[in-house]
Design a protein around this motif. Structure first.
Motif, mmCIF file in Angstrom:
data_model
loop_
_atom_site.group_PDB
_atom_site.id
_atom_site.type_symbol
_atom_site.label_atom_id
_atom_site.label_comp_id
_atom_site.label_asym_id
_atom_site.label_seq_id
_atom_site.Cartn_x
_atom_site.Cartn_y
_atom_site.Cartn_z
ATOM 1 N N PRO A 297 0.820 -1.226 0.000
ATOM 2 C CA PRO A 297 0.000 0.000 0.000
ATOM 3 C C PRO A 297 0.848 1.267 0.000
ATOM 4 C CG PRO A 297 -0.796 -1.563 1.646
ATOM 5 C CD PRO A 297 0.537 -2.070 1.174
ATOM 6 N N VAL A 298 1.996 1.213 0.658
ATOM 7 C CA VAL A 298 2.875 2.382 0.748
ATOM 8 C C VAL A 298 3.509 2.688 -0.605
ATOM 9 C CG1 VAL A 298 4.940 3.311 1.868
ATOM 10 C CG2 VAL A 298 3.285 1.986 3.205
ATOM 11 N N VAL A 299 3.902 1.639 -1.334
ATOM 12 C CA VAL A 299 4.486 1.838 -2.663
ATOM 13 C C VAL A 299 3.518 2.581 -3.578
ATOM 14 C CG1 VAL A 299 5.184 0.635 -4.770
ATOM 15 C CG2 VAL A 299 6.096 -0.091 -2.581
ATOM 16 N N TRP A 300 2.265 2.132 -3.616
ATOM 17 C CA TRP A 300 1.303 2.777 -4.504
ATOM 18 C C TRP A 300 0.925 4.169 -4.003
ATOM 19 C CZ3 TRP A 300 0.787 1.365 -9.296
ATOM 20 C CH2 TRP A 300 1.128 0.048 -9.651
ATOM 21 N N ASN A 301 0.937 4.400 -2.691
ATOM 22 C CA ASN A 301 0.761 5.757 -2.180
ATOM 23 C C ASN A 301 1.889 6.660 -2.663
ATOM 24 O OD1 ASN A 301 -1.653 5.535 -0.811
ATOM 25 N ND2 ASN A 301 -0.746 5.497 1.237
ATOM 26 N N ALA A 302 3.114 6.121 -2.664
ATOM 27 C CA ALA A 302 4.255 6.908 -3.143
ATOM 28 C C ALA A 302 4.080 7.277 -4.608
ATOM 29 C CB ALA A 302 5.552 6.116 -2.946
ATOM 30 N N PHE A 303 3.639 6.329 -5.410
ATOM 31 C CA PHE A 303 3.411 6.611 -6.820
ATOM 32 C C PHE A 303 2.331 7.689 -6.997
ATOM 33 C CE2 PHE A 303 4.766 1.978 -7.840
ATOM 34 C CZ PHE A 303 6.099 2.343 -7.815
ATOM 35 N N LYS A 304 1.302 7.605 -6.175
ATOM 36 C CA LYS A 304 0.227 8.600 -6.268
ATOM 37 C C LYS A 304 0.716 9.987 -5.853
ATOM 38 C CE LYS A 304 -3.533 5.255 -5.836
ATOM 39 N NZ LYS A 304 -4.617 4.694 -4.993
ATOM 40 N N ARG A 305 1.597 10.038 -4.880
ATOM 41 C CA ARG A 305 2.201 11.319 -4.522
ATOM 42 C C ARG A 305 3.031 11.869 -5.688
ATOM 43 N NH1 ARG A 305 1.837 12.543 0.875
ATOM 44 N NH2 ARG A 305 1.318 10.818 2.292
ATOM 45 N N LEU A 306 3.765 10.993 -6.339
ATOM 46 C CA LEU A 306 4.609 11.417 -7.454
ATOM 47 C C LEU A 306 3.786 11.906 -8.639
ATOM 48 C CD1 LEU A 306 7.256 8.584 -7.200
ATOM 49 C CD2 LEU A 306 7.733 11.027 -6.987
ATOM 50 N N ALA A 307 2.576 11.383 -8.782
ATOM 51 C CA ALA A 307 1.699 11.766 -9.899
ATOM 52 C C ALA A 307 0.671 12.811 -9.500
ATOM 53 C CB ALA A 307 0.991 10.524 -10.436
ATOM 54 N N SER A 308 0.827 13.403 -8.341
ATOM 55 C CA SER A 308 -0.214 14.301 -7.824
ATOM 56 C C SER A 308 -0.453 15.516 -8.708
ATOM 57 C CB SER A 308 0.148 14.755 -6.405
ATOM 58 O OG SER A 308 1.380 15.474 -6.400
ATOM 59 N N GLY A 309 0.555 15.935 -9.463
ATOM 60 C CA GLY A 309 0.380 17.093 -10.323
ATOM 61 C C GLY A 309 -0.097 16.756 -11.729
ATOM 62 N N ALA A 310 -0.322 15.475 -12.006
ATOM 63 C CA ALA A 310 -0.755 15.054 -13.341
ATOM 64 C C ALA A 310 -2.244 15.272 -13.535
ATOM 65 C CB ALA A 310 -0.415 13.580 -13.548
ATOM 66 N N SER A 311 -2.665 15.406 -14.785
ATOM 67 C CA SER A 311 -4.088 15.509 -15.089
ATOM 68 C C SER A 311 -4.739 14.142 -14.917
ATOM 69 C CB SER A 311 -4.274 15.990 -16.525
ATOM 70 O OG SER A 311 -3.852 14.981 -17.441
ATOM 71 N N GLU A 312 -6.057 14.105 -14.942
ATOM 72 C CA GLU A 312 -6.762 12.836 -14.806
ATOM 73 C C GLU A 312 -6.421 11.886 -15.955
ATOM 74 O OE1 GLU A 312 -8.547 11.906 -12.054
ATOM 75 O OE2 GLU A 312 -7.638 13.776 -11.366
ATOM 76 N N THR A 313 -6.286 12.441 -17.156
ATOM 77 C CA THR A 313 -5.916 11.617 -18.310
ATOM 78 C C THR A 313 -4.514 11.051 -18.149
ATOM 79 O OG1 THR A 313 -7.348 12.906 -19.770
ATOM 80 C CG2 THR A 313 -5.615 11.607 -20.813
ATOM 81 N N GLU A 314 -3.593 11.880 -17.667
ATOM 82 C CA GLU A 314 -2.224 11.423 -17.460
ATOM 83 C C GLU A 314 -2.153 10.359 -16.366
ATOM 84 O OE1 GLU A 314 0.119 15.537 -18.728
ATOM 85 O OE2 GLU A 314 -0.589 15.271 -16.665
ATOM 86 N N LYS A 315 -2.912 10.557 -15.289
ATOM 87 C CA LYS A 315 -2.941 9.553 -14.220
ATOM 88 C C LYS A 315 -3.494 8.232 -14.737
ATOM 89 C CE LYS A 315 -3.454 12.463 -10.099
ATOM 90 N NZ LYS A 315 -4.332 12.797 -8.959
ATOM 91 N N ALA A 316 -4.536 8.313 -15.537
ATOM 92 C CA ALA A 316 -5.128 7.088 -16.093
ATOM 93 C C ALA A 316 -4.094 6.313 -16.897
ATOM 94 C CB ALA A 316 -6.347 7.422 -16.941
ATOM 95 N N ALA A 317 -3.279 7.038 -17.665
ATOM 96 C CA ALA A 317 -2.239 6.375 -18.454
ATOM 97 C C ALA A 317 -1.191 5.737 -17.558
ATOM 98 C CB ALA A 317 -1.586 7.376 -19.403
ATOM 99 N N LEU A 318 -0.697 6.485 -16.602
ATOM 100 C CA LEU A 318 0.396 6.021 -15.761
ATOM 101 C C LEU A 318 0.025 4.820 -14.899
ATOM 102 C CD1 LEU A 318 1.673 9.526 -14.612
ATOM 103 C CD2 LEU A 318 2.938 7.934 -16.058
ATOM 104 N N PHE A 319 -1.213 4.804 -14.410
ATOM 105 C CA PHE A 319 -1.625 3.756 -13.477
ATOM 106 C C PHE A 319 -2.373 2.598 -14.143
ATOM 107 C CE2 PHE A 319 -0.893 7.280 -10.582
ATOM 108 C CZ PHE A 319 -0.277 6.659 -9.510
ATOM 109 N N HIS A 320 -2.875 2.813 -15.367
ATOM 110 C CA HIS A 320 -3.765 1.787 -15.928
ATOM 111 C C HIS A 320 -3.646 1.646 -17.438
ATOM 112 C CE1 HIS A 320 -7.601 0.090 -17.353
ATOM 113 N NE2 HIS A 320 -7.667 -0.522 -16.190
#
Length: 329
Positions: A297-320
């Motif tokens: 859970p901590v690893v994916w929280n870290a990734f979400k922190r790193l992507a916090s400034g991304a748009s919703e479209t960019e987050k969708a790409a990075l995570f899925h």
């Protein structure tokens, strides 16, 4: 052994729990402790919205008899057994939805029969091949697994590599940062083959590289900048908690928080996304290897922190979405 008691000393609230995630890089084995169906599902259901996962070869479960070149097919058979058991227990999660197997590309064109055997064994899950080329060379014999240097230039290796794209398969590369130029040369030689660089290219931090993080980063960034010009090259964002990266996270009294991980990893993650774009990048857990230093859970929280400034479209790409497209899930 994974120190579960040490990992349990830190827990965090799940960030963005509804964000859909595909974990495109995990293993299955009993080396540092068992990581089979229950352990995998335990992580996939630990709070984040993991929809699917991709198993990556790890030299486990090989056949013990028959032709040597066919022995890795046993690993695919093993992964399928885990996938089927996981589907019975949690049909709502596509655990091991894809398989990246191993075939020895030094077989040249004869690798076809191994690819066909993997395809038959995978029951529709085969997506790619990984032939490990990670090597520290003569100056760094402590690197694991220390494959032959410059193997990606070998004519026989490339003859085997040439069989992947016609078979509809991708190529995953595990290597260290001095070898990124080799990977780029391979990408240019086979522009129609979808290639994935694992673990942001393996920036080294031990052996002769310990204490030289700035120099390593500069070399790594120059190589990644060149690789980014190859449109068929993609990158997995993760795998930075391994011993070879030299962060020594597992030597601390407490496990690292997601804030600490994001601070350490930010230069590599942000630089890679800037160079390749979210559409060619995907976050990965690299579990259970990285479990030696941090909790799922901590690893994916870290990734979400790193992507916090991304748009919703960019987050969708990075995570899925990048993982879904690249691995055809």
């Amino acid at each position: 052994m994974t120190d579960e008691a040490w990992l349990a000393k830190l827990s965090e609230e799940i960030l963005e729990p509804d964000l859909p995630i595909i974990d495109p890089h995990h293993h299955l084995w009993d080396r540092l402790g068992p990581y089979y169906t229950d352990e995998l599902l335990g992580d996939l259901t630990s709070g984040h919205n993991i929809r699917q996962s991709v198993f990556i070869q790890c030299r486990y479960g090989y056949r013990t008899d028959g032709p040597k070149e066919m022995m890795p097919v046993g690993e695919t058979e093993f992964a399928v057994s885990i996938a089927e058991e996981a589907a019975e227990k949690r049909p709502d999660i596509g655990a091991v939805a894809g398989i990246v197997a191993h075939a020895d590309l030094m077989l040249g064109a004869d690798v076809d029969r191994v690819l066909e055997a993997h395809e038959a064994a995978a029951k529709g899950r085969l997506r790619g091949i990984r032939h490990i080329t990670a090597s520290g060379g003569e100056a760094f014999s402590g690197a694991v697994p220390n494959a032959p240097l410059r193997q990606m230039y070998d004519e026989t290796f490339r003859a085997g590599f040439a069989r992947l794209q016609p078979a509809g398969l991708t190529f995953d590369g595990w290597l260290y940062h001095p070898q990124i130029p080799d990977f780029a040369d391979l990408a240019r030689a086979f522009p129609e083959t979808t290639m994935i660089l694992d673990h942001v290219g393996g920036p080294l931090g031990i052996g002769p590289y310990r204490g030289h993080r700035d120099e390593v980063f500069a070399d790594w960034k120059a190589s990644m900048t060149d690789l980014a010009t190859c449109p068929n090259a993609h990158v997995k964002l993760g795998g930075l908690a391994m011993d070879v990266n030299g962060f020594d996270l597992n030597r601390e009294p407490l496990p690292p928080s997601s804030g600490e991980l994001s601070r350490l990893w930010r230069p590599y993650i942000e630089t890679t996304i800037e160079l390749f774009g979210p559409e060619r990048c995907m976050f990965e857990s690299n579990f259970p290897v990285d479990k030696g230093s941090c909790a799922y859970p901590v690893v994916w929280n870290a990734f979400k922190r790193l992507a916090s400034g991304a748009s919703e479209t960019e987050k969708a790409a990075l995570f899925h979405d990048t993982a879904q497209r690249v691995y055809r899930l």
